[in-house]
Design a protein around this motif. Structure first.
Motif, PDB file in Angstrom:
ATOM      1  N   ASP A 124       0.647  -1.344   0.100  1.00 28.84           N
ATOM      2  CA  ASP A 124       0.124   0.037   0.384  1.00 28.84           C
ATOM      3  C   ASP A 124       1.159   1.481  -0.192  1.00 28.84           C
ATOM      4  O   ASP A 124       0.480   2.251  -0.899  1.00 28.84           O
ATOM      5  CB  ASP A 124      -1.334   0.305   1.465  1.00 28.84           C
ATOM      6  N   GLU A 155      -2.855  -2.101  13.518  1.00 27.06           N
ATOM      7  CA  GLU A 155      -4.278  -2.279  13.196  1.00 27.06           C
ATOM      8  C   GLU A 155      -5.127  -1.160  13.974  1.00 27.06           C
ATOM      9  O   GLU A 155      -5.842  -2.229  15.426  1.00 27.06           O
ATOM     10  CB  GLU A 155      -5.059  -3.351  13.340  1.00 27.06           C
ATOM     11  N   LYS A 182      -7.231   6.522   2.564  1.00 28.12           N
ATOM     12  CA  LYS A 182      -8.036   5.303   1.991  1.00 28.12           C
ATOM     13  C   LYS A 182      -7.972   4.249   3.187  1.00 28.12           C
ATOM     14  O   LYS A 182      -9.164   3.522   3.656  1.00 28.12           O
ATOM     15  CB  LYS A 182      -7.748   4.552   0.993  1.00 28.12           C
ATOM     16  N   LEU A 183      -7.025   4.269   3.927  1.00 26.07           N
ATOM     17  CA  LEU A 183      -6.683   3.035   5.013  1.00 26.07           C
ATOM     18  C   LEU A 183      -7.580   3.693   5.896  1.00 26.07           C
ATOM     19  O   LEU A 183      -8.274   2.787   7.185  1.00 26.07           O
ATOM     20  CB  LEU A 183      -5.391   3.699   5.230  1.00 26.07           C
ATOM     21  N   SER A 185     -10.364   5.593   5.964  1.00 29.59           N
ATOM     22  CA  SER A 185     -11.769   5.153   5.764  1.00 29.59           C
ATOM     23  C   SER A 185     -12.044   3.514   6.134  1.00 29.59           C
ATOM     24  O   SER A 185     -12.777   2.798   6.380  1.00 29.59           O
ATOM     25  CB  SER A 185     -12.084   5.298   5.151  1.00 29.59           C
ATOM     26  N   ARG A 186     -10.916   2.764   6.150  1.00 28.60           N
ATOM     27  CA  ARG A 186     -10.930   1.057   6.150  1.00 28.60           C
ATOM     28  C   ARG A 186     -10.830   0.508   6.919  1.00 28.60           C
ATOM     29  O   ARG A 186     -11.260  -0.805   7.284  1.00 28.60           O
ATOM     30  CB  ARG A 186      -9.489   0.417   5.173  1.00 28.60           C
ATOM     31  N   ASN A 187      -9.764   1.056   7.905  1.00 28.52           N
ATOM     32  CA  ASN A 187      -9.836   0.997   9.571  1.00 28.52           C
ATOM     33  C   ASN A 187     -10.480   0.704  10.296  1.00 28.52           C
ATOM     34  O   ASN A 187     -10.723   0.561  11.623  1.00 28.52           O
ATOM     35  CB  ASN A 187      -8.175   1.354   9.386  1.00 28.52           C
ATOM     36  N   ARG A 188     -11.042   2.443  10.101  1.00 30.42           N
ATOM     37  CA  ARG A 188     -12.163   2.701  10.729  1.00 30.42           C
ATOM     38  C   ARG A 188     -11.942   2.940  12.180  1.00 30.42           C
ATOM     39  O   ARG A 188     -11.944   2.947  13.488  1.00 30.42           O
ATOM     40  CB  ARG A 188     -13.374   1.919  11.837  1.00 30.42           C
TER      41      ARG A 188
END
Ligand SMILES: Nc1ncnc2c1ncn2[C@@H]1O[C@H](COP(=O)(O)OP(=O)(O)OP(=O)(O)O)[C@@H](O)[C@H]1O
Ligand SMILES: [Mg+2]
Lengths: 252, 245
Positions: A124, A155, A182-183, A185-188
């Motif tokens: 990434d 995480e 992007k990350l 949003s993906r990880n919350r």
């Protein structure tokens, strides 16, 4: 920790700094932060935008629990209520272990991460070919990317970012910002980003908190309704103008 | 190969010395070599060098372990530093002989006393060196370890020890040379065996070949340890540095 706050609404990060002072070597006290109150919900991304030297790093260190010498309280909550929140942080300097390879640096911070997850993170951030390099062999831009990858490797429930793109050229900063968006949003992960760069704030944040000069207070809050992925260049420019109009210069 | 050349030069100087002083005061290399062989045949050489090496290793490990722990503590903790500093100054300045004599008086003419005396002589210098390293530890990396919830052991192994490595190497290097020197004195004064004891007896008999035979064997072992153990370890510890250079 304050249990009343933890049990309350779904806030993941509650911060109240009544005052933070430093005592100089001469014995003189100077106040750096005053009446900073903010509360972030799960997955919310807040940007704290303030001029150089106003106390942004100080604020982040307080949230991280590295500085406990202040008046006020910090409450962090993880996803599972009983577990302490997992924290990921990108310091103002990369702070990698020079005697461990890039891959080892990530694995040491995130011992539970699978090899596949690490590989994916490295990819990434465009670091795949550097997994076995030592930090001393990397440019500053690459080292900053490793620091970012490390923060995501754990995480995190809480993600703290201290000017992660400072002193990178505009194009690289832009592409990293994109990757980060992007990350995030993906990880919350509940994210607190401090920066003096308006672009960082407008592209990444759900809410922007504006800080004054020292002693820093919150002088304005700009919520951004448009989701990160839908923010057009025009929309970003408009938000940026709004932010600047509220009294923060576009410092670089 | 420069090392070999300098070794050859040493032998030449030795021969010249023998010529100038006479075989009685400074026996030449052949005479000394013959004595080494004779002592080895009788087994005395191995017994004496062996027991001395055991004492060296014990004192070294003891002094490095205790000294590193105390040095780390004093470098990291202001109170410990204040408390320990006067003791350190005393230990640093106490002549080796005083420590040796006191150890023998208090603990008797025992093996424990001998090893303790050597270790205590080496201790303050390890503490000072490691303390210097601990004071120079990077606070930023320390904070990184705290934020990412490194365990104590992980911090020590991956953050603290790599930073201390050059200081530990310096302490070891200095330590080995210091201990070699003191161990022989300790043996001379209060032990019935070992290289120091042998040299002491040989001195009373003015047996120069034997004195030199033991000295040379000892020097050879010392050189071997330096090149086969200390230097490779140092290179390993600084691998990440070499790559960046
Ligand atoms: N340990 C300290 N002791 C005394 N004063 C300090 C200390 N750390 C920071 N300061 C002062 O507090 C103020 C805020 O510092 P801080 O590093 O938080 O600012 P910053 O907003 O992160 O700056 P920058 O944008 O340059 O990173 C500065 O004026 C600094 O001089
Ligand atoms: Mg800062």
């Amino acid at each position: 920790m304050n249990d009343a706050l933890r049990a309350g609404v779904s806030a993941r990060l509650e911060l109240h700094i009544a005052a933070k002072q430093y005592v100089a070597a001469s014995g003189a006290r100077h106040e750096v932060l005053r009446e900073i109150v903010l509360s972030l919900g799960e997955g919310e991304v807040a940007a704290i935008l303030g001029p150089s030297g106003c106390g942004k790093t100080t604020l982040l260190r307080i949230v991280a629990g590295l500085d406990t010498d202040f008046d006020g309280s910090v409450t962090l909550a993880g996803k599972g209520r009983s577990h302490p929140p997992k924290m990921g942080m990108v310091f103002q300097e990369p702070r990698l272990l020079p005697w461990r390879t890039v891959e080892q640096n990530l694995l040491l911070a995130a011992p539970g991460a699978s090899a596949a997850a690490i590989d994916r993170l490295l990819a990434d951030f465009g670091l795949s070919s550097h997994a076995r390099h030592f930090p001393g062999e990397l440019s500053l831009g690459l080292a900053r990317r490793v620091a970012l990858a490390r923060a995501f490797a754990v995480e995190p429930d809480i993600l703290l970012l201290d000017e992660p793109f400072a002193s990178l050229d505009a194009r690289l900063a832009g592409s990293l910002r994109h990757e980060l968006a992007k990350l995030v949003s993906r990880n919350r992960a509940t994210t607190l980003l401090v920066t003096h760069d308006v672009d960082d704030a407008t592209e990444l944040a759900d809410r922007i908190f504006l800080l004054s000069q020292r002693p820093a207070r919150i002088i304005g809050i700009v919520p951004i309704e448009t989701p990160r992925s839908l923010r057009s260049p025009e929309r970003l420019a408009a938000i940026g103008r709004d932010v600047i109009a509220r009294g923060v210069g576009p410092e670089r | 190969m420069l090392r070999l050349a300098s070794l050859a030069l040493f032998l030449v100087i030795w021969l010249v010395g023998t010529f100038a002083l006479g075989e009685r005061k400074l026996p030449g290399p052949p005479a000394v070599a013959a004595t080494i062989v004779a002592e080895a045949r009788s087994g005395a050489l191995f017994a004496n060098v062996g027991i001395t090496l055991v004492r060296v290793v014990l004192a070294f490990v003891l002094a490095m372990a205790i000294g590193s722990a105390l040095g780390l503590l004093m470098g990291r903790n202001r109170v410990a530093d204040r408390l320990g500093d006067p003791w350190l100054v005393v230990l640093l300045n106490l002549p080796a002989l005083v420590i040796i004599v006191l150890a023998y008086v208090w603990l008797g003419l025992t093996e424990v006393a001998a090893v303790a005396a050597v270790a205590v002589n080496k201790l303050p210098n390890t503490i000072v060196t490691v303390r210097e390293g601990a004071r120079a530890l990077d606070r930023g990396l320390d904070e990184m370890g705290r934020v990412f919830a490194f365990s104590r052991w992980k911090k020590l192994r991956h953050i603290v020890l790599p930073q201390l490595a050059p200081y530990l190497a310096a302490a070891m290097r200095l330590g080995v040379s210091l201990i070699w020197k003191i161990v022989l004195v300790v043996e001379l004064i209060g032990r019935p065996n070992g290289v120091g004891f042998e040299i002491g007896t040989a001195f009373q008999l003015f047996d120069m070949p034997r004195i030199l035979a033991y000295s040379c064997t000892f020097v050879l072992i010392m050189l071997a340890i330096e090149t086969l153990l200390v230097q490779p370890l140092e290179r390993r510890a600084s691998r990440w540095r070499l790559r960046t250079a």
